[in-house]
Design an enzyme around this catalytic site. Sequence first.
Site, short mmCIF file in Angstrom:
data_model
loop_
_atom_site.label_atom_id
_atom_site.label_comp_id
_atom_site.label_asym_id
_atom_site.label_seq_id
_atom_site.Cartn_x
_atom_site.Cartn_y
_atom_site.Cartn_z
N HIS A 20 0.61 3.92 -2.55
CA HIS A 20 0.29 5.84 -1.78
C HIS A 20 1.31 6.38 -2.36
CE1 HIS A 20 -3.58 5.25 0.79
NE2 HIS A 20 -3.47 4.15 -0.55
N THR A 46 -8.68 -15.42 4.09
CA THR A 46 -7.07 -15.54 3.74
C THR A 46 -6.26 -14.10 4.56
OG1 THR A 46 -7.15 -15.59 1.65
CG2 THR A 46 -7.51 -17.67 2.72
N ASN A 85 -3.42 8.19 4.42
CA ASN A 85 -2.01 7.95 5.06
C ASN A 85 -2.29 8.41 6.91
OD1 ASN A 85 -1.51 7.20 2.74
ND2 ASN A 85 -0.23 9.35 2.29
N ARG A 100 0.91 -1.31 0.06
CA ARG A 100 -0.02 -0.12 0.35
C ARG A 100 0.18 1.22 0.27
NH1 ARG A 100 -3.59 2.92 4.31
NH2 ARG A 100 -4.80 3.46 3.50
N HIS A 135 -6.55 -5.93 -2.09
CA HIS A 135 -7.30 -6.19 -1.03
C HIS A 135 -7.61 -7.45 -0.52
CE1 HIS A 135 -8.66 -1.31 -1.07
NE2 HIS A 135 -7.46 -1.38 -0.76
C1 HEM Z 1 -9.15 1.19 -5.83
C2 HEM Z 1 -9.20 2.34 -4.75
C3 HEM Z 1 -8.69 2.16 -3.54
C4 HEM Z 1 -9.45 2.57 -2.30
C5 HEM Z 1 -10.86 3.46 -2.33
C6 HEM Z 1 -8.63 1.90 -1.65
C7 HEM Z 1 -8.80 1.99 0.07
C8 HEM Z 1 -8.10 1.30 0.87
C9 HEM Z 1 -8.63 1.68 2.40
C10 HEM Z 1 -9.14 2.82 2.55
C11 HEM Z 1 -8.03 0.96 2.87
C12 HEM Z 1 -7.71 0.30 4.68
C13 HEM Z 1 -6.60 1.52 4.92
C14 HEM Z 1 -6.98 1.26 6.76
O1 HEM Z 1 -8.40 1.47 6.70
O2 HEM Z 1 -5.97 2.10 7.37
C15 HEM Z 1 -7.08 0.36 2.16
C16 HEM Z 1 -6.13 -0.57 2.66
C17 HEM Z 1 -4.82 -1.30 1.92
N1 HEM Z 1 -5.24 -0.81 0.30
FE1 HEM Z 1 -6.64 0.02 -0.56
N2 HEM Z 1 -7.46 0.81 -1.64
C18 HEM Z 1 -7.70 1.14 -2.87
C19 HEM Z 1 -6.44 0.59 -4.00
C20 HEM Z 1 -5.35 -0.01 -3.87
C21 HEM Z 1 -4.71 -0.98 -4.26
C22 HEM Z 1 -4.72 -0.36 -6.07
C23 HEM Z 1 -3.95 -1.03 -3.80
C24 HEM Z 1 -2.51 -2.04 -4.13
C25 HEM Z 1 -2.10 -2.64 -5.24
C26 HEM Z 1 -4.39 -1.27 -2.41
C27 HEM Z 1 -3.49 -2.25 -1.67
C28 HEM Z 1 -3.83 -1.93 -0.14
C29 HEM Z 1 -3.70 -2.85 0.72
C30 HEM Z 1 -2.73 -3.93 0.69
C31 HEM Z 1 -4.42 -2.61 1.57
C32 HEM Z 1 -4.23 -3.12 3.71
C33 HEM Z 1 -2.82 -2.17 4.29
C34 HEM Z 1 -2.08 -2.49 6.00
O3 HEM Z 1 -2.76 -4.18 6.16
O4 HEM Z 1 -1.40 -2.29 6.49
N3 HEM Z 1 -5.42 -0.83 -2.17
N4 HEM Z 1 -6.87 0.81 0.91
#
Ligand code: HEM
Length: 313
Positions: free
Chosen positions: A62, A236, A90, A58, A189
């Site tokens: 970002h 998972t 962030n 992530r 995700h």
């Molecule tokens: C399509 C639009 C996207 C939105 C609206 C979005 C939104 C979010 C949100 C709200 C979270 C949770 C953050 C939190 O609660 O602290 C999250 C977590 C995450 N996102 Fe996305 N995301 C998007 C696309 C992506 C993409 C393209 C990737 C990577 C290729 C990605 C990878 C991740 C990962 C791996 C997490 C978990 C991070 C952790 O556990 O530390 N996301 N995302």
Amino acid sequence: MASYYFLMLFLVGATTASGAVLSTDFYSCSCPNLLPIVKKGVAKALQKEPRMGASLLRLHFHDCFVNGCDASILLDDTSKFIGEQTAAANNQSARGFNVIDEIKASVEKACPRVVSCADILTLAARDSVVYLGGPWWKVGLGRRDSTTASRSDANSNIPGPSLSLTALINNFANHGLSVSDLVALSGGHTIGLAQCKNFRSHIYNDSNVEASYRKSLQGKCPKSGSNLHEPLDHQTPIHFDNLYFKNLISKKALLHSDQELFNGSSTDSLVRKYATNTAAFFQDFAKGMVKLSNIKPLTGSKGQIRITCGKVN
Ligand code: HEM
Ligand SMILES: *[C@@H]1O[C@H](CO)[C@@H](O)[C@H](O)[C@H]1NC(C)=O
Ligand SMILES: *[C@@H]1O[C@H](CO)[C@@H](O)[C@H](O)[C@H]1NC(C)=O
Ligand SMILES: *[C@@H]1O[C@H](CO)[C@@H](O)[C@H](O)[C@H]1NC(C)=O
């Protein structure tokens, strides 16, 4: 004919000379052990905490969505700018900075002042996905690090969980990514966690949430107060697989933005494809990651090679 070939050579040479193209062997002379050093650093961090793989993936995403993959997200605030770490998406959420700092320190020991933080972050994202069982892809290298960062640019560029499908498509298009990139990359995700505040509205207000899943989440995430973490893929969360897409089909997406990809519109068919074909998902995810990590890199003499990722030299 001869002048035609001459022109072709000239154009190819010009592209290379300008340094606009990343290459997999960029550090093969200057830092031959870079790849194993990063891989080892990622393995060490993920052994301790598998979720860190999600956090590093992530962090790279970002970084790239805010003025390109230039490690701007890693910069702490200074008197000259407010950085990206406290942007809405962030603040209290982006993590993994210490892991990148540690890997950078190992790299500096082996090859001082040659390898950018932007390249280290890109490699760490790839290695994290591989460690958790996902696809491998070739990483082009030669990015340089920004000398500035912008909270307001982060706020206007990183997509949020309340976006509609149309808004998500537009946001990705603004970064040169297609609808199928959006769907495949959202498969990121399949790992990691989200905070209650980011899915509260989805589980209380949206109609497209499976009943037992809704009930279980409402038990953990009350209408106000608590801000617990829940897995984005409830089955998972530390395994990179295609269950995220199966969850969307059974209306068990954690985020509103995730369920938008499967709610009776044009992207349903891609979700169905990835839910039934892991190989297709892995291939498109890897392709999407290459496009993501090639967004507007600083190359040639632009930017700098930071010595410490958190601050400009
Ligand atoms: C399509 C639009 C996207 C939105 C609206 C979005 C939104 C979010 C949100 C709200 C979270 C949770 C953050 C939190 O609660 O602290 C999250 C977590 C995450 N996102 Fe996305 N995301 C998007 C696309 C992506 C993409 C393209 C990737 C990577 C290729 C990605 C990878 C991740 C990962 C791996 C997490 C978990 C991070 C952790 O556990 O530390 N996301 N995302
Ligand atoms: C970041 O989060 C902290 C802790 O919740 C909060 O005090 C601060 O105001 C937030 N910063 C911004 C810019 O929203
Ligand atoms: C549900 O939506 C309403 C109207 O947008 C909003 O005011 C309310 O805060 C939402 N409820 C939750 C739990 O997010
Ligand atoms: C999903 O689609 C249904 C049927 O078209 C619609 O009523 C509903 O508002 C949509 N849900 C969301 C959260 O967009």
